[in-house]
Design an enzyme around this catalytic site. Structure first.
Site, PDB file in Angstrom:
ATOM      1  N   GLY A  55     -12.846   0.636  40.408  1.00 31.37           N
ATOM      2  CA  GLY A  55     -13.833  -0.146  39.668  1.00 31.37           C
ATOM      3  C   GLY A  55     -15.080  -0.202  40.539  1.00 31.37           C
ATOM      4  O   GLY A  55     -14.997  -0.572  41.718  1.00 31.37           O
ATOM      5  N   ALA A  56     -16.232   0.168  39.938  1.00 35.41           N
ATOM      6  CA  ALA A  56     -17.431   0.359  40.756  1.00 35.41           C
ATOM      7  C   ALA A  56     -17.783  -0.845  41.650  1.00 35.41           C
ATOM      8  O   ALA A  56     -17.952  -0.684  42.869  1.00 35.41           O
ATOM      9  CB  ALA A  56     -18.599   0.742  39.849  1.00 35.41           C
ATOM     10  N   ARG A  95     -15.699   8.781  46.793  1.00 35.68           N
ATOM     11  CA  ARG A  95     -15.771   9.031  45.340  1.00 35.68           C
ATOM     12  C   ARG A  95     -17.255   9.171  44.991  1.00 35.68           C
ATOM     13  O   ARG A  95     -18.065   8.364  45.450  1.00 35.68           O
ATOM     14  CB  ARG A  95     -15.136   7.897  44.530  1.00 35.68           C
ATOM     15  CG  ARG A  95     -13.606   7.837  44.654  1.00 35.68           C
ATOM     16  CD  ARG A  95     -13.000   6.850  43.674  1.00 35.68           C
ATOM     17  NE  ARG A  95     -12.873   7.411  42.331  1.00 35.68           N
ATOM     18  CZ  ARG A  95     -12.517   6.686  41.271  1.00 35.68           C
ATOM     19  NH1 ARG A  95     -12.279   5.387  41.388  1.00 35.68           N
ATOM     20  NH2 ARG A  95     -12.410   7.251  40.078  1.00 35.68           N
ATOM     21  N   ASP A 243     -20.249   2.850  35.850  1.00 35.91           N
ATOM     22  CA  ASP A 243     -20.141   3.334  37.238  1.00 35.91           C
ATOM     23  C   ASP A 243     -21.489   3.750  37.801  1.00 35.91           C
ATOM     24  O   ASP A 243     -21.691   3.748  39.014  1.00 35.91           O
ATOM     25  CB  ASP A 243     -19.156   4.487  37.327  1.00 35.91           C
ATOM     26  CG  ASP A 243     -17.735   3.972  37.182  1.00 35.91           C
ATOM     27  OD1 ASP A 243     -17.287   3.791  36.040  1.00 35.91           O
ATOM     28  OD2 ASP A 243     -17.110   3.673  38.215  1.00 35.91           O
ATOM     29  N   ASN A 253     -19.388   6.161  32.760  1.00 37.25           N
ATOM     30  CA  ASN A 253     -18.246   5.242  32.838  1.00 37.25           C
ATOM     31  C   ASN A 253     -16.991   6.084  32.616  1.00 37.25           C
ATOM     32  O   ASN A 253     -17.074   7.309  32.395  1.00 37.25           O
ATOM     33  CB  ASN A 253     -18.377   4.127  31.785  1.00 37.25           C
ATOM     34  CG  ASN A 253     -17.373   3.002  32.014  1.00 37.25           C
ATOM     35  OD1 ASN A 253     -17.274   2.470  33.129  1.00 37.25           O
ATOM     36  ND2 ASN A 253     -16.617   2.633  30.997  1.00 37.25           N
ATOM     37  N   LYS A 254     -15.868   5.463  32.687  1.00 35.03           N
ATOM     38  CA  LYS A 254     -14.579   6.160  32.584  1.00 35.03           C
ATOM     39  C   LYS A 254     -14.546   7.176  31.442  1.00 35.03           C
ATOM     40  O   LYS A 254     -15.059   6.905  30.356  1.00 35.03           O
ATOM     41  CB  LYS A 254     -13.483   5.108  32.410  1.00 35.03           C
ATOM     42  CG  LYS A 254     -12.077   5.601  32.251  1.00 35.03           C
ATOM     43  CD  LYS A 254     -11.621   6.537  33.356  1.00 35.03           C
ATOM     44  CE  LYS A 254     -11.832   5.982  34.745  1.00 35.03           C
ATOM     45  NZ  LYS A 254     -11.729   7.010  35.798  1.00 35.03           N
TER      46      LYS A 254
HETATM   47  O1  MRU Z   1     -11.712   5.441  38.085  1.00 29.21           O
HETATM   48  P1  MRU Z   1     -11.938   3.955  38.046  1.00 29.21           P
HETATM   49  O2  MRU Z   1     -10.728   3.200  37.640  1.00 29.21           O
HETATM   50  O3  MRU Z   1     -12.551   3.435  39.321  1.00 29.21           O
HETATM   51  O4  MRU Z   1     -13.027   3.782  36.899  1.00 29.21           O
HETATM   52  C1  MRU Z   1     -13.498   2.496  36.616  1.00 29.21           C
HETATM   53  C2  MRU Z   1     -14.426   2.432  35.486  1.00 29.21           C
HETATM   54  O5  MRU Z   1     -14.831   3.425  34.915  1.00 29.21           O
HETATM   55  C3  MRU Z   1     -14.926   1.068  35.140  1.00 29.21           C
HETATM   56  O6  MRU Z   1     -15.125   0.938  33.765  1.00 29.21           O
HETATM   57  C4  MRU Z   1     -16.260   0.836  35.872  1.00 29.21           C
HETATM   58  O7  MRU Z   1     -16.109   1.097  37.237  1.00 29.21           O
HETATM   59  C5  MRU Z   1     -16.782  -0.534  35.685  1.00 29.21           C
HETATM   60  S1  MRU Z   1     -15.828  -1.717  36.562  1.00 29.21           S
HETATM   61  C6  MRU Z   1     -16.531  -3.225  36.345  1.00 29.21           C
END
Ligand code: MRU
Length: 353
Positions: A55-56, A95, A243, A253-254
């Site tokens: 999560g960012a 990352r 992100d 985002n994801k």
């Molecule tokens: O690969 P991840 O689990 O780190 O991806 C997270 C996401 O895409 C979240 O939606 C994003 O980081 C926002 S978290 C507040």
């Protein structure tokens, strides 16, 4: 030393007495709630890559404490700044998409440079303060984002979310889940629809866990069911995290988020992106310039299955993120306010606010 997610939902803890950084290992959730110590650069990088911390905003908070911890054994050395820079650069490359990682590493390094005249341990302590500030600041930012988000929905609404943008991905409240959790605290009720979020199942494993614990009426769906629930009129708004937001509003985002936005547009449902301003990358003009992390095919073919679910040699593409075009986004909700299109203007306006 113990950390209880049920009581305080804490995902990152720095224990100053023992100078130890702890995280809740998110790769084990929801089956196992385990706190693990993270020591040394290699373990820090591994924890980020393996999504033990993810999560960012949470990655940014974690990175702040990491840089402080890395500074401790260096603080009496003459070339401490160069040594810390070298390690911080490696950390910030763990990352590529979530800009909060590079952002936090940059902040800590700037602090290390600004405070370079301080003697040994005092220098490190300045970094500790900076790391704590990033952590505490995220709590108040998430709270403000949640308030703004809550102002856009009403009691009883159906909200669809993708991936996990809750407390586990931030500090407290979260971003995408923040309005639901804050509203719930105030006695409001929502119907949440959670995309399971293939291939790493952040929706099923983490969002379901957080919403269920908070007593929110939550329904888990497979990613390919979003159109079904939207068409049935069950969804009033989509709330997702981010992100990296480019200066023109294009948002990474994801993986799968852009598909949700396209569906939302088709069904006339507002699509909101929620995130702290630390996730806006003003140096990035548009989504074309956002680096997208590619991950192992194993996450698609083998992970979670008791036997391989695809022929061994089959080609596989596993981008961890996608970019939602700004034109599909109804508004970007930050701690500084709600930004509406054109985003190049509204995001620029909050920059110095
Ligand atoms: O690969 P991840 O689990 O780190 O991806 C997270 C996401 O895409 C979240 O939606 C994003 O980081 C926002 S978290 C507040």
């Amino acid at each position: 030393m113990s950390m209880n997610i049920k009581e305080n939902r804490q995902n990152i803890l720095y224990d100053k007495d023992s100078e130890t950084l702890y995280i809740l290992d998110q790769s084990l959730l929801p089956g196992e709630i385990k706190t693990i110590p993270i020591e040394g650069l290699d373990r820090m990088i591994e924890a980020i890559k393996a999504l033990r911390i993810r999560g960012a905003p949470a990655i940014g908070i974690f990175a702040g404490y990491c840089v402080y911890a890395l500074s401790l054994p260096l603080c009496e050395k003459e070339d401490r700044l160069a040594l810390l820079r070298e390690q911080t650069e490696k950390l910030s490359e763990a990352r590529p998409t979530a800009v909060n990682l590079a952002w936090a590493c940059g902040r800590l390094m700037k602090c290390a440079e600004d405070k370079a005249s301080l003697p040994g341990r005092e220098w490190s302590e300045a970094l500790y303060k900076e790391a704590c500030f990033i952590h505490e600041d995220d709590i108040s930012k998430c709270r403000a984002i949640s308030e703004y988000g809550l102002s856009l929905i009403k009691d009883g609404d159906g909200i669809l979310t993708h991936c996990n943008a809750g407390p586990l991905a931030t500090s407290k409240y979260g971003t995408g889940l923040g309005p639901l959790l804050l509203g719930r605290e105030r006695g409001m009720n929502f119907r949440a629809y959670t995309d399971e979020t293939r291939p790493l199942l952040q929706g099923a494993r983490l969002t379901s866990y957080e919403l269920f614990e908070a007593g929110i009426d939550e329904t888990l769906i497979c990613d390919n069911m979003a159109s079904f629930v939207m068409k049935k009129g069950l969804v009033n708004a989509c709330f997702v995290g981010c992100d990296r937001v480019a200066a023109n509003g294009d948002t990474a985002n994801k993986i799968g988020t852009s598909g949700v936005a396209i569906l939302a547009k088709h069904y006339g449902i507002p699509f909101y992106v929620l995130g702290p301003t630390s996730t806006i990358d003003y140096s990035c003009p548009d989504g074309e310039h956002i680096p997208i992390e590619m991950r192992s095919p194993d996450e698609i073919k083998n992970m979670w299955y008791s036997k391989p679910m695809a022929p061994e040699g089959v080609k596989c593409l596993n981008p961890a993120f996608d970019v939602t075009d700004a034109e599909l986004i109804t508004a970007i909700i930050t701690e500084k306010g709600i930004c509406y299109p054109p985003f190049s203007e509204s995001l620029a306006a909050i920059r110095e606010k």
